[in-house]
Design a protein around this motif. Structure first.
Motif, PDB file in Angstrom:
ATOM      1  N   ASP A 191      85.459 155.558  47.251  1.00  0.00           N
ATOM      2  CA  ASP A 191      84.868 156.819  47.242  1.00  0.00           C
ATOM      3  C   ASP A 191      85.573 157.141  48.116  1.00  0.00           C
ATOM      4  O   ASP A 191      84.786 158.429  47.971  1.00  0.00           O
ATOM      5  CB  ASP A 191      83.200 155.940  47.446  1.00  0.00           C
ATOM      6  CG  ASP A 191      82.424 155.187  46.704  1.00  0.00           C
ATOM      7  OD1 ASP A 191      82.951 155.779  45.540  1.00  0.00           O
ATOM      8  OD2 ASP A 191      81.420 155.107  46.907  1.00  0.00           O
ATOM      9  N   SER A 192      86.213 157.577  48.611  1.00  0.00           N
ATOM     10  CA  SER A 192      86.942 158.212  49.935  1.00  0.00           C
ATOM     11  C   SER A 192      88.452 158.991  48.717  1.00  0.00           C
ATOM     12  O   SER A 192      88.887 159.680  49.774  1.00  0.00           O
ATOM     13  CB  SER A 192      87.102 157.787  50.689  1.00  0.00           C
ATOM     14  OG  SER A 192      88.245 156.797  50.964  1.00  0.00           O
ATOM     15  N   ALA A 234      86.290 154.935  38.926  1.00  0.00           N
ATOM     16  CA  ALA A 234      85.713 155.355  39.617  1.00  0.00           C
ATOM     17  C   ALA A 234      86.666 156.613  40.264  1.00  0.00           C
ATOM     18  O   ALA A 234      86.322 157.845  40.752  1.00  0.00           O
ATOM     19  CB  ALA A 234      84.829 154.538  40.396  1.00  0.00           C
ATOM     20  N   SER A 235      88.062 156.149  40.145  1.00  0.00           N
ATOM     21  CA  SER A 235      89.064 157.091  40.220  1.00  0.00           C
ATOM     22  C   SER A 235      88.969 158.111  40.065  1.00  0.00           C
ATOM     23  O   SER A 235      89.404 158.857  40.913  1.00  0.00           O
ATOM     24  CB  SER A 235      90.017 156.134  40.912  1.00  0.00           C
ATOM     25  OG  SER A 235      89.364 154.654  41.983  1.00  0.00           O
ATOM     26  N   LYS A 236      89.316 158.129  38.848  1.00  0.00           N
ATOM     27  CA  LYS A 236      89.947 158.850  37.630  1.00  0.00           C
ATOM     28  C   LYS A 236      88.519 160.125  38.019  1.00  0.00           C
ATOM     29  O   LYS A 236      88.305 161.314  38.267  1.00  0.00           O
ATOM     30  CB  LYS A 236      89.330 157.971  36.264  1.00  0.00           C
ATOM     31  CG  LYS A 236      89.858 160.190  35.329  1.00  0.00           C
ATOM     32  CD  LYS A 236      90.232 159.507  34.543  1.00  0.00           C
ATOM     33  CE  LYS A 236      90.466 160.891  32.891  1.00  0.00           C
ATOM     34  NZ  LYS A 236      90.181 159.873  31.996  1.00  0.00           N
ATOM     35  N   MET A 237      87.606 159.639  38.010  1.00  0.00           N
ATOM     36  CA  MET A 237      86.241 160.707  38.369  1.00  0.00           C
ATOM     37  C   MET A 237      86.061 161.169  39.635  1.00  0.00           C
ATOM     38  O   MET A 237      85.848 162.130  40.010  1.00  0.00           O
ATOM     39  CB  MET A 237      84.700 159.887  37.984  1.00  0.00           C
ATOM     40  CG  MET A 237      84.860 159.348  36.217  1.00  0.00           C
ATOM     41  SD  MET A 237      84.795 160.415  35.590  1.00  0.00           S
ATOM     42  CE  MET A 237      84.057 162.112  35.311  1.00  0.00           C
ATOM     43  N   ARG A 238      86.823 160.717  41.179  1.00  0.00           N
ATOM     44  CA  ARG A 238      87.307 161.064  41.603  1.00  0.00           C
ATOM     45  C   ARG A 238      87.665 161.751  41.855  1.00  0.00           C
ATOM     46  O   ARG A 238      88.778 162.932  42.926  1.00  0.00           O
ATOM     47  CB  ARG A 238      86.774 160.300  42.954  1.00  0.00           C
ATOM     48  CG  ARG A 238      85.853 159.152  43.393  1.00  0.00           C
ATOM     49  CD  ARG A 238      84.908 160.089  44.062  1.00  0.00           C
ATOM     50  NE  ARG A 238      85.334 160.251  45.479  1.00  0.00           N
ATOM     51  CZ  ARG A 238      84.361 161.033  45.858  1.00  0.00           C
ATOM     52  NH1 ARG A 238      83.373 161.090  45.580  1.00  0.00           N
ATOM     53  NH2 ARG A 238      84.943 161.822  46.930  1.00  0.00           N
ATOM     54  N   GLY A 239      88.867 162.263  41.078  1.00  0.00           N
ATOM     55  CA  GLY A 239      90.401 162.836  40.408  1.00  0.00           C
ATOM     56  C   GLY A 239      91.308 162.817  41.153  1.00  0.00           C
ATOM     57  O   GLY A 239      93.053 163.139  40.945  1.00  0.00           O
ATOM     58  N   GLU A 266      86.202 147.912  49.372  1.00  0.00           N
ATOM     59  CA  GLU A 266      86.756 148.265  48.588  1.00  0.00           C
ATOM     60  C   GLU A 266      86.410 149.318  48.153  1.00  0.00           C
ATOM     61  O   GLU A 266      86.818 150.896  47.544  1.00  0.00           O
ATOM     62  CB  GLU A 266      86.702 147.214  47.784  1.00  0.00           C
ATOM     63  CG  GLU A 266      86.901 147.319  46.473  1.00  0.00           C
ATOM     64  CD  GLU A 266      87.144 146.066  45.648  1.00  0.00           C
ATOM     65  OE1 GLU A 266      86.470 145.817  44.221  1.00  0.00           O
ATOM     66  OE2 GLU A 266      87.719 144.469  46.514  1.00  0.00           O
ATOM     67  N   ILE A 267      84.555 149.638  48.041  1.00  0.00           N
ATOM     68  CA  ILE A 267      84.158 150.709  47.186  1.00  0.00           C
ATOM     69  C   ILE A 267      83.920 151.705  48.382  1.00  0.00           C
ATOM     70  O   ILE A 267      84.295 152.620  47.767  1.00  0.00           O
ATOM     71  CB  ILE A 267      82.465 150.252  47.607  1.00  0.00           C
ATOM     72  CG1 ILE A 267      81.816 149.311  46.658  1.00  0.00           C
ATOM     73  CG2 ILE A 267      81.195 151.392  47.033  1.00  0.00           C
ATOM     74  CD1 ILE A 267      80.654 148.459  46.410  1.00  0.00           C
ATOM     75  N   ASP A 299      91.580 147.033  55.354  1.00  0.00           N
ATOM     76  CA  ASP A 299      91.605 148.038  55.720  1.00  0.00           C
ATOM     77  C   ASP A 299      91.428 149.584  54.339  1.00  0.00           C
ATOM     78  O   ASP A 299      92.400 149.089  53.281  1.00  0.00           O
ATOM     79  CB  ASP A 299      92.112 148.450  56.520  1.00  0.00           C
ATOM     80  CG  ASP A 299      92.321 149.929  58.022  1.00  0.00           C
ATOM     81  OD1 ASP A 299      91.359 150.686  57.222  1.00  0.00           O
ATOM     82  OD2 ASP A 299      92.760 149.681  59.037  1.00  0.00           O
ATOM     83  N   TYR A 300      91.848 150.604  54.652  1.00  0.00           N
ATOM     84  CA  TYR A 300      92.068 152.054  53.728  1.00  0.00           C
ATOM     85  C   TYR A 300      92.771 153.274  54.655  1.00  0.00           C
ATOM     86  O   TYR A 300      92.720 152.952  55.635  1.00  0.00           O
ATOM     87  CB  TYR A 300      91.528 152.364  52.852  1.00  0.00           C
ATOM     88  CG  TYR A 300      90.615 153.055  52.833  1.00  0.00           C
ATOM     89  CD1 TYR A 300      89.489 153.917  53.172  1.00  0.00           C
ATOM     90  CD2 TYR A 300      89.257 151.873  53.776  1.00  0.00           C
ATOM     91  CE1 TYR A 300      88.654 154.308  54.046  1.00  0.00           C
ATOM     92  CE2 TYR A 300      88.232 152.132  54.118  1.00  0.00           C
ATOM     93  CZ  TYR A 300      87.832 153.895  54.153  1.00  0.00           C
ATOM     94  OH  TYR A 300      86.806 154.306  54.458  1.00  0.00           O
ATOM     95  N   ASP A 301      94.147 153.705  53.979  1.00  0.00           N
ATOM     96  CA  ASP A 301      94.633 155.435  54.677  1.00  0.00           C
ATOM     97  C   ASP A 301      95.226 154.722  56.184  1.00  0.00           C
ATOM     98  O   ASP A 301      95.454 155.153  56.808  1.00  0.00           O
ATOM     99  CB  ASP A 301      93.642 155.967  55.446  1.00  0.00           C
ATOM    100  CG  ASP A 301      92.513 157.286  53.621  1.00  0.00           C
ATOM    101  OD1 ASP A 301      93.171 156.687  52.477  1.00  0.00           O
ATOM    102  OD2 ASP A 301      91.435 157.514  54.485  1.00  0.00           O
TER     103      ASP A 301
END
Length: 218
Positions: free
Chosen positions: A74-75, A102-107, A69-70, A148-150
């Motif tokens: 973070d990606s 966290a997601s907002k600050m990543r864009g 999740e983290i 999983d992700y992506d």
């Protein structure tokens, strides 16, 4: 135009119905997520590239319950929309204030979850567009696990691939296959313009048949 310009313009000029109609015309008739995924604020509009995250229900406490999740959050890259697939879990509160921050600050431009979320007051104050099926104040630890992700996920009944374009507003969420992005935007913008002309002429007193024959939209 770059992604930011594209998604800004989509958010300003388009809406889910006209995008859905455009996909219908192109033969893609199953690109709208289920109707029970809604924005916390009905005025929110979100457009961006899909950042997919897959979570499953669990009934034990893993040694490191937040590891993937983290890593997934973070990606996140600028102009992405997080797609949180929980397989419509009713026990797992996957998303909340800290992941939103966290997601907002990543864009990221927003998050769409086919399940439950929490911390809605803080998310509203943050102004980060989040769509979900409902709320539940439980932590994901011991209830859900990001595995999983992506990767392709089935979210709200639509298969979403990483990089697909996702558009959501108060009427619903539409998924545009990435290869169709330019054509869908061009056609949808043209249709929206014709709908605007149709509305104006209806307000001037013309009949629906007259304006439909002229502009071909309904």
């Amino acid at each position: 135009m770059n992604d930011k310009q594209l998604f800004d313009r989509m958010s300003e000029t388009l809406y889910s119905a006209v995008i859905s109609d455009t996909l219908d015309e192109l033969g893609y008739r199953n690109q709208v997520m289920r109707e029970n995924i809604n924005p916390l604020d009905p005025n929110w509009v979100v457009a961006g590239r899909a950042k997919t995250i897959l979570s499953v229900d669990v009934h034990y406490l893993p040694a490191d319950p937040y590891e993937k999740e983290i890593a997934a959050v973070d990606s996140v890259k600028p102009n992405e929309v997080v797609i949180g697939c929980t397989n419509e879990s009713r026990q797992n509160g996957l998303w909340g204030e800290l992941l939103s921050t966290a997601s907002k600050m990543r864009g990221a431009r927003g998050a769409i979850v086919d399940g439950l979320i929490r911390d809605t007051k803080k998310i509203l104050e943050l102004g980060f567009p989040v769509f979900a099926t409902g709320t539940k104040p439980v932590d994901s630890q011991g209830r859900g696990l990001v595995i999983d992700y992506d990767i392709p996920v089935l979210c709200g009944g639509v298969l979403v691939h990483p990089g697909d374009i996702v558009f959501g507003d108060r009427d619903g969420i539409v998924v545009i296959p990435s290869a169709l992005a330019d054509e869908v935007f061009r056609r949808a913008l043209d249709k929206a313009t014709r709908e605007n002309h149709t509305r104006n002429e209806l307000l001037e007193g013309r009949t629906l048949r007259e304006v439909y024959d002229k502009y071909g939209v309904l």
